[in-house]
Write a protein that holds these residues in place. Structure first.
Motif, PDB file in Angstrom:
ATOM      1  N   SER A   4       0.803  -1.128  -0.089  1.00  0.00           N
ATOM      2  CA  SER A   4      -0.146   0.063  -0.101  1.00  0.00           C
ATOM      3  C   SER A   4       0.906   1.153  -0.067  1.00  0.00           C
ATOM      4  N   TRP A  36      -3.293   4.206  -1.634  1.00  0.00           N
ATOM      5  CA  TRP A  36      -3.429   3.147  -2.699  1.00  0.00           C
ATOM      6  C   TRP A  36      -3.508   1.759  -2.086  1.00  0.00           C
ATOM      7  N   VAL A  69      -1.512  -2.598  -4.052  1.00  0.00           N
ATOM      8  CA  VAL A  69      -0.788  -1.893  -5.154  1.00  0.00           C
ATOM      9  C   VAL A  69      -0.388  -3.241  -6.078  1.00  0.00           C
ATOM     10  N   HIS A  71       3.300   2.101 -10.754  1.00  0.00           N
ATOM     11  CA  HIS A  71       2.743   2.633  -9.502  1.00  0.00           C
ATOM     12  C   HIS A  71       3.459   3.826  -8.885  1.00  0.00           C
TER      13      HIS A  71
END
Length: 151
Positions: free
Chosen positions: A117, A131, A134, A139
């Motif tokens: 995360s 987020w 993930v 990202h």
């Protein structure tokens, strides 16, 4: 889940205490990874390290957090040539507070572990975006874009 950055102190990869409050005054990207030197965690940490100057030019600090010991994180930094801050949440205080210490399943067995995360905090310590679960590819770029949009 906390809407403001928790007031906790973790240990960095050199074994020194690092208060999250030390980051206040600038945006902070806090990314949680399950375990150092595993494929996904390595790719994610390298991506944030390679983009660290972009984050800095947007005024932000970047820190990776895992349950790994400071020594393991130090070895991870050296082996992968990482430039982001690495913080040990060995007692899972921060992970539990942010709701990323979860029951996971692998090969039919249940265990507790970190959910990959990321949290983006503003300079005032308020949560701007998070987020969960993930996927590593792309990202770091998505987080940088969100940081720039928030500025």
């Amino acid at each position: 889940m906390a809407e403001t950055m928790p007031d906790l102190t973790l240990t960095d990869d050199s074994g020194e205490p690092k208060a999250l409050a030390d980051y206040k005054g600038k945006p902070l990207v806090l990314f949680f990874f399950p375990r150092a030197n595993t494929p996904g965690c390595t790719k994610e940490s390298i991506a944030f390290s390679e983009m660290l100057e972009d984050f800095k030019s947007s005024g932000a600090a970047v820190a990776g957090v895992s349950k790994d010991s400071p020594k393991k994180l130090s070895n991870f930094r050296e082996k992968q040539d990482l430039t982001v801050d690495l913080l040990s949440d060995a007692e899972t205080d921060l992970s539990e507070r942010l709701g990323v210490w979860k029951e996971k399943q692998m090969y039919g067995k249940s265990f507790m572990g970190l959910e990959r995360s990321t949290f983006l905090y503003g300079a005032d310590g308020k949560l701007l975006r998070d987020w969960r679960k993930v996927k590593v590819k792309g990202h770091a770029e998505a987080v940088l874009e969100a940081l720039r949009e928030a500025a």
